[in-house]
Every structure is written in structure tokens, then in C-alpha cells.
Design an enzyme around this catalytic site. Structure first.
Site, PDB file in Angstrom:
ATOM      1  N   ASP A  52       0.823  -1.207   0.000  1.00 53.68           N
ATOM      2  CA  ASP A  52       0.000   0.000   0.000  1.00 53.68           C
ATOM      3  C   ASP A  52       0.860   1.261   0.000  1.00 53.68           C
ATOM      4  O   ASP A  52       1.376   1.668   1.047  1.00 53.68           O
ATOM      5  CB  ASP A  52      -0.902  -0.015   1.251  1.00 53.68           C
ATOM      6  CG  ASP A  52      -1.749   1.241   1.359  1.00 53.68           C
ATOM      7  OD1 ASP A  52      -2.189   1.561   2.485  1.00 53.68           O
ATOM      8  OD2 ASP A  52      -1.974   1.901   0.325  1.00 53.68           O
ATOM      9  N   SER A  82      -0.267  16.123 -12.053  1.00 49.54           N
ATOM     10  CA  SER A  82      -0.475  15.796 -13.469  1.00 49.54           C
ATOM     11  C   SER A  82      -0.807  17.087 -14.214  1.00 49.54           C
ATOM     12  O   SER A  82      -1.591  17.899 -13.716  1.00 49.54           O
ATOM     13  CB  SER A  82      -1.651  14.820 -13.625  1.00 49.54           C
ATOM     14  OG  SER A  82      -2.076  14.763 -14.987  1.00 49.54           O
TER      15      SER A  82
HETATM   16  N1  LIG Z   1      -4.445   3.320   0.889  1.00 51.23           N
HETATM   17  C1  LIG Z   1      -5.755   2.635   0.993  1.00 51.23           C
HETATM   18  C2  LIG Z   1      -5.667   1.521   1.983  1.00 51.23           C
HETATM   19  O1  LIG Z   1      -4.811   0.500   1.513  1.00 51.23           O
HETATM   20  C3  LIG Z   1      -7.007   0.902   2.276  1.00 51.23           C
HETATM   21  S1  LIG Z   1      -6.867  -0.089   3.759  1.00 51.23           S
HETATM   22  C4  LIG Z   1      -7.822  -1.459   3.410  1.00 51.23           C
HETATM   23  C5  LIG Z   1      -9.098  -1.525   3.958  1.00 51.23           C
HETATM   24  C6  LIG Z   1      -9.878  -2.665   3.735  1.00 51.23           C
HETATM   25  C7  LIG Z   1      -9.397  -3.693   2.907  1.00 51.23           C
HETATM   26  C8  LIG Z   1      -8.117  -3.587   2.337  1.00 51.23           C
HETATM   27  C9  LIG Z   1      -7.351  -2.468   2.573  1.00 51.23           C
HETATM   28  C10 LIG Z   1      -8.042   2.013   2.481  1.00 51.23           C
HETATM   29  O2  LIG Z   1      -8.745   2.266   1.266  1.00 51.23           O
HETATM   30  C11 LIG Z   1      -8.116   3.361   0.610  1.00 51.23           C
HETATM   31  C12 LIG Z   1      -6.870   3.622   1.418  1.00 51.23           C
HETATM   32  O3  LIG Z   1      -7.338   3.225   2.705  1.00 51.23           O
END
Ligand SMILES: N[C@H]1[C@H](O)[C@@H](Sc2ccccc2)[C@@H]2OC[C@H]1O2
Length: 331
Positions: A34, A198
């Protein structure tokens, strides 16, 4: 040093998971890389049973190399209001043959229902900037920040694909993974995100290029493409069946609407990335419907644009933490 790991999309490309080994002997978990957060946290044996739903648990007591960071804790709340919290251990972590021997592994004691419901997801590897790590009393470095000094090059790359496995590479750029040139844009990391500007966008091949600068972040952990309202209106205005459907909470249109154009976004130096119209018919709003929920939605609830997986899977992206820049290429 370098590393390379396959990522696999879950259904509808809602998220991409990769295998990660933790501890000694190795415990393998499937984690969500992430770039929109900076905590490395995992489902663990510390969790209440009611919060576990098939996930693989990290057991620090079963790892001879785990050391508890006494007095340390963490708690994170995400953009979609999901959250998790717990204790912190130092342990060895390997992703794609790249090992960090003293990674701060955040072991969950509590997770919100969204995480419990997501049974394939055993946790997140936050590869934003460490400035927004939530560990207290002292924030911890991300996996990439720990690995960076030993890497051939201070970069990692994301190659997400539509409905197929792709790769995350660490420490090098695979010149076979993209076409044409990589265009680099500066990143402002002061908020902990991969934030960039962008120069604008274009709807379809015939539309004019719209020189509206778009400030946003590159976020592998967000499924959709969240853009300014005006951009959404320009795009959906070109699809005959499109409408904003408050009951669905966003724009919908007929999945097979042949008027659906491609969407192009500028990355600088005149380069554009093409998102095929088919990527923007994200998912059927219900099994019996002919209408799809749009892959592009408004960023009005967020305050900045989020270039999520819908956009990222149309490109090869270089996250260059050494030079604080993003590289964009077609593929
Ligand atoms: N950066 C993103 C993060 O990874 C997810 S956390 C997440 C929550 C449930 C299931 C899987 C991941 C959340 O949605 C958008 C932003 O925050």
C-alpha cells in the site's frame, strides 16, 4: 541487492496481494502493498477470535528471531474509515528474495470489520513515507526505507495488471516491463504520500487535452480512480448511458456502452497514459444489472486526487525514493 515478487489481483482487481515471509522459521502471509500508508501490520495470534475470518496469523512466539518492542504500540485509520491497532515486534521479513533483518512488524490486536471480512488479506505493507508511520512512542521505518541502503538503486516499481498477476520489483528497473520512455515527475513527500501533479487529461482520442493541473497521490491500496468532479463530468458526459446515481453512491453506466471513451492523463513532457475505457466499467452494480459502477469517481470526499489501481494498472510506475520522484511509462 534487489528483489522481485508476483502480485495477484483479487476479484474485480479490488486489491493486489503478494506473499511475504516473516520470522524464523518463515511464516508466509499474503499482504497488500500500500503506497498510500506507511505501517507494516499483520493479522496475528494476538487478535480476538471474533476478528479473524480465515486470515493467516503471524505468531511472534513461534519465531526465534522475533523481539517484542516493549512499550510500543500502533493504531491506524484509513481513508475508508477502516482501522487496526496492536503491538510491535522486530523480526526478519523477506519479500521476493529481499530480506530486511530488523523490520518493525506491527502485530494486530484489533482490526475493523472491513479487514475481518477480507479473508484473503493478512495485512498491509505500507510503502508510503515513514513520516506518517503510526508506531508510538517512536515512528518506525517502512520495509523499503530499511532495505534502501542495500539496494542496487533506491527505487521500487509497480506493474499491476487487469485480471492477471503482475510484479513488484525492488532495487532495479526491468526495462522489459514497459514500452517507450519513463517520464519522471517530482514528488512532494511532506504528507507522507507519493504526491505529484499531473498537467492535465484528455477524454477519448478526439477530445482536446485539458490543461487542468491535477494534484494527487499514487496509491496501490486504493481500488478506484478518484478525480476532481469536473474531470468526472467531462468523462461521463461522453458516455450516453452514464449518470450520477446517489443510491449507488457514484457514477454508473451500461457496462457495454459503446460510447465509452478511453481516458488519458498527462505525466509531463507531453507524455500521456491511456486508461482503456474497459477498465472504467469497474463492476456490475448487481448480478442482474446491465449497469456498471464507474472505475472513475469523484475525489470530493477526499480533498485530493487518488490515482488508484484503475489508473496504475494501465502503467509501469517507478517509485523513486532516492530522488523523490515518480516515473510513469506505458506498457
Ligand atoms: N491506501 C488505501 C488503503 O490501503 C485501504 S486499507 C484497506 C481496507 C480494507 C481492505 C483492504 C485495505 C483504504 O482504502 C483506501 C486507502 O485506505
Amino acid at each position: 541487492d534487489r528483489g522481485s515478487v508476483q502480485n495477484s489481483p483479487k476479484s474485480y482487481d479490488v486489491e493486489y496481494l503478494m506473499p511475504v515471509s516473516l520470522g524464523t522459521p518463515a511464516q508466509q502471509l499474503n499482504l497488500d502493498l500500500d503506497t498510500g500508508s506507511s505501517d507494516f501490520w499483520v493479522f496475528s495470534t494476538l487478535l480476538k477470535e471474533s476478528m479473524i475470518n480465515g486470515q493467516t496469523l503471524y505468531d511472534p512466539n513461534a519465531s526465534t528471531t522475533a523481539d517484542k518492542m516493549e512499550g510500543y504500540s500502533w493504531k491506524i485509520t484509513y481513508g475508508d474509515q477502516s482501522y487496526s491497532s496492536g503491538d510491535v515486534y522486530v523480526d526478519t521479513v523477506t519479500i521476493g528474495d529481499l530480506t530486511v533483518s530488523t523490520q518493525a512488524v506491527e502485530a494486530a490486536r484489533e482490526v475493523s470489520e472491513e479487514f475481518t471480512a477480507d479473508s484473503d488479506n493478512d495485512g498491509l505493507v505500507g510503502l508510503g513515507f515513514g513520516i506518517i508511520n503510526t508506531v508510538m512512542p517512536y515512528k518506525q521505518k517502512t520495509f523499503f526505507e530499511k532495505a534502501m541502503p542495500g539496494l542496487d538503486s533506491p527505487v521500487f516499481t509497480a506493474d499491476l495488471k487487469s485480471g492477471a498477476p503482475g510484479r513488484y520489483n525492488f532495487g532495479y528497473i526491468d526495462d522489459g516491463a514497459y514500452t517507450g520512455n519513463i517520464t519522471y515527475v517530482p514528488v512532494n513527500s511532506s504528507d507522507g504520500f507519493w504526491s505529484w501533479v499531473s498537467p492535465g487529461f484528455q477524454v477519448g482520442t478526439t477530445g482536446s487535452f485539458n490543461n487542468t493541473r491535477i494534484h494527487g497521490i499514487a496509491d496501490t491500496g486504493t481500488t478506484l480512480l478518484l478525480l476532481p468532479e469536473g474531470v468526472c463530468e467531462a468523462f461521463y458526459g461522453r458516455i450516453a448511458s452514464a449518470k450520477y446515481d446517489a443510491s449507488q453512491g457514484g457514477y454508473t453506466f451500461e457496462c457495454n456502452d459503446s460510447t465509452t471513451p478511453d481516458f488519458y492523463f498527462g505525466t509531463g513532457n507531453g507524455q500521456m497514459i491511456r486508461i482503456p475505457g474497459s477498465y472504467l466499467a469497474y463492476s456490475k452494480i448487481d448480478t442482474s444489472s446491465l449497469r456498471c459502477f464507474g472505475g472513475m469517481q469523484s475525489d470530493s470526499g477526499v480533498g485530493f486526487t487518488i490515482w488508484g489501481d484503475i489508473a496504475l494498472k494501465a502503467a509501469f510506475i517507478v517509485f523513486d525514493q532516492g530522488s523523490e520522484r515518480l516515473g510513469w511509462a506505458e506498457k
